[in-house]
Design a protein around this motif. Structure first.
Motif, PDB file in Angstrom:
ATOM      1  N   GLY A   1     -10.049   4.824  -1.044  1.00 42.74           N
ATOM      2  CA  GLY A   1      -9.813   5.721  -2.166  1.00 42.74           C
ATOM      3  C   GLY A   1      -8.573   5.402  -2.984  1.00 42.74           C
ATOM      4  O   GLY A   1      -8.323   6.039  -4.010  1.00 42.74           O
ATOM      5  N   ILE A   2      -7.795   4.421  -2.542  1.00 46.97           N
ATOM      6  CA  ILE A   2      -6.599   4.035  -3.301  1.00 46.97           C
ATOM      7  C   ILE A   2      -7.043   3.272  -4.550  1.00 46.97           C
ATOM      8  O   ILE A   2      -7.761   2.277  -4.442  1.00 46.97           O
ATOM      9  N   PRO A   3      -6.656   3.719  -5.738  1.00 45.18           N
ATOM     10  CA  PRO A   3      -7.058   3.019  -6.964  1.00 45.18           C
ATOM     11  C   PRO A   3      -6.643   1.550  -6.939  1.00 45.18           C
ATOM     12  O   PRO A   3      -5.586   1.201  -6.413  1.00 45.18           O
ATOM     13  N   GLU A   4      -7.500   0.711  -7.477  1.00 46.42           N
ATOM     14  CA  GLU A   4      -7.270  -0.733  -7.465  1.00 46.42           C
ATOM     15  C   GLU A   4      -5.889  -1.095  -7.986  1.00 46.42           C
ATOM     16  O   GLU A   4      -5.198  -1.942  -7.412  1.00 46.42           O
ATOM     17  N   GLN A   5      -5.471  -0.454  -9.071  1.00 47.09           N
ATOM     18  CA  GLN A   5      -4.193  -0.816  -9.685  1.00 47.09           C
ATOM     19  C   GLN A   5      -2.988  -0.397  -8.842  1.00 47.09           C
ATOM     20  O   GLN A   5      -1.872  -0.891  -9.057  1.00 47.09           O
ATOM     21  N   ASP A   6      -3.211   0.490  -7.870  1.00 46.91           N
ATOM     22  CA  ASP A   6      -2.106   0.957  -7.027  1.00 46.91           C
ATOM     23  C   ASP A   6      -2.050   0.249  -5.673  1.00 46.91           C
ATOM     24  O   ASP A   6      -1.124   0.492  -4.899  1.00 46.91           O
ATOM     25  N   ARG A   7      -3.014  -0.591  -5.392  1.00 51.52           N
ATOM     26  CA  ARG A   7      -3.053  -1.273  -4.093  1.00 51.52           C
ATOM     27  C   ARG A   7      -2.003  -2.380  -4.024  1.00 51.52           C
ATOM     28  O   ARG A   7      -1.851  -3.148  -4.961  1.00 51.52           O
ATOM     29  N   LYS A   8      -1.322  -2.449  -2.904  1.00 48.66           N
ATOM     30  CA  LYS A   8      -0.336  -3.503  -2.679  1.00 48.66           C
ATOM     31  C   LYS A   8      -0.884  -4.588  -1.752  1.00 48.66           C
ATOM     32  O   LYS A   8      -0.167  -5.502  -1.372  1.00 48.66           O
ATOM     33  N   PHE A   9      -2.147  -4.469  -1.353  1.00 46.74           N
ATOM     34  CA  PHE A   9      -2.759  -5.438  -0.449  1.00 46.74           C
ATOM     35  C   PHE A   9      -3.962  -6.078  -1.138  1.00 46.74           C
ATOM     36  O   PHE A   9      -4.576  -5.496  -2.031  1.00 46.74           O
ATOM     37  N   ARG A  10      -4.264  -7.310  -0.717  1.00 43.80           N
ATOM     38  CA  ARG A  10      -5.419  -8.009  -1.265  1.00 43.80           C
ATOM     39  C   ARG A  10      -6.706  -7.401  -0.708  1.00 43.80           C
ATOM     40  O   ARG A  10      -6.717  -6.835   0.378  1.00 43.80           O
ATOM     41  N   LYS A  11      -7.793  -7.555  -1.452  1.00 46.39           N
ATOM     42  CA  LYS A  11      -9.073  -6.971  -1.062  1.00 46.39           C
ATOM     43  C   LYS A  11      -9.498  -7.425   0.333  1.00 46.39           C
ATOM     44  O   LYS A  11     -10.009  -6.624   1.131  1.00 46.39           O
ATOM     45  N   LYS A  12      -9.265  -8.699   0.664  1.00 41.69           N
ATOM     46  CA  LYS A  12      -9.691  -9.204   1.969  1.00 41.69           C
ATOM     47  C   LYS A  12      -8.831  -8.685   3.118  1.00 41.69           C
ATOM     48  O   LYS A  12      -9.145  -8.915   4.282  1.00 41.69           O
ATOM     49  N   LYS A  13      -7.744  -7.960   2.780  1.00 46.14           N
ATOM     50  CA  LYS A  13      -6.894  -7.359   3.810  1.00 46.14           C
ATOM     51  C   LYS A  13      -7.170  -5.864   3.968  1.00 46.14           C
ATOM     52  O   LYS A  13      -6.395  -5.139   4.593  1.00 46.14           O
ATOM     53  N   ALA A  14      -8.289  -5.394   3.421  1.00 48.14           N
ATOM     54  CA  ALA A  14      -8.607  -3.962   3.485  1.00 48.14           C
ATOM     55  C   ALA A  14      -8.749  -3.480   4.931  1.00 48.14           C
ATOM     56  O   ALA A  14      -8.295  -2.381   5.273  1.00 48.14           O
ATOM     57  N   LEU A  15      -9.382  -4.292   5.801  1.00 48.55           N
ATOM     58  CA  LEU A  15      -9.547  -3.868   7.194  1.00 48.55           C
ATOM     59  C   LEU A  15      -8.197  -3.685   7.863  1.00 48.55           C
ATOM     60  O   LEU A  15      -8.000  -2.744   8.636  1.00 48.55           O
TER      61      LEU A  15
END
Length: 200
Positions: free
Chosen positions: A138-152
């Motif tokens: 639920g964290i907006p893309e623009q606010d994420r500090k991690f790469r997509k592949k590090k979501a887990l």
């Protein structure tokens, strides 16, 4: 046993503290994959050493990681198999050379890292896990500090933050929050027994 970082060390120590009849072994946190690779030549040449374990993340390429380790071992006269053993590789020692164990996280074949292994230790049906996933997703893309592949990784640490000892995976094992009886964790335990057990 050479590991990349403190989380790897915590998992090994956590397993050693809760699994019966697991042999004693020292865990050396080298801080990075480069430091682990650089340490191999020196560590396998320590006089009287009976066994050396190497635990690293596959990250984007388990094959490249295997080649890097095999190359370092070849430099000290140890010939690794062409491919890793899915059960955890063991190379028996000969002469003055110790037994060598290699485990590439998560499962000796897949790309990934420690968190992919830890995910398999989360109890099936845990009621908090879906909430941790939903929070991170639920964290907006623009606010994420991690790469997509590090979501887990982010999801797992969000889940660990709700444990008795927040964020500490090793303590989560000791507290029973992370299960040690799953297929993959039992494979790792068996590999540790084969590597460090029955050393003459």
């Amino acid at each position: 046993m050479l590991v990349e970082g403190p989380d790897d060390r915590a998992i090994a120590i956590g397993l050693r503290s809760v699994v019966e009849s697991l042999p004693e072994f020292h865990v050396d946190d080298r801080g990075s994959i480069e430091q682990v690779l650089d340490a191999i030549r020196q560590e396998v040449r320590v006089p009287g050493r009976k066994a050396v374990g190497i635990v690293v993340d596959a990250n984007e390429s388990s094959g490249q990681r295997w080649q890097a380790i095999s190359g370092r071992l070849a430099g000290v006269g140890i010939r690794a198999p062409a491919e890793p053993d899915m059960e955890g590789t063991i190379i028996e020692g000969s002469g003055r050379l110790p037994r060598i164990g290699i485990w590439i996280m998560p499962d000796n074949g897949s790309d990934g890292e420690l968190e992919d292994f830890l995910f398999t230790m989360v109890p099936e049906g845990d009621p908090i896990w879906p909430r941790a996933v939903a929070y991170v997703d639920g964290i907006p893309e623009q606010d994420r500090k991690f790469r997509k592949k590090k979501a887990l990784r982010a999801q797992l640490h969000a889940w660990l933050a709700t444990r008795r000892e927040p964020r500490l995976s090793g303590l989560a094992i000791r507290a029973g929050d992370l299960r040690v009886d799953g297929v993959l964790s039992e494979k790792l335990v068996d590999w540790l027994r084969r590597l460090f057990g029955e050393l003459e």
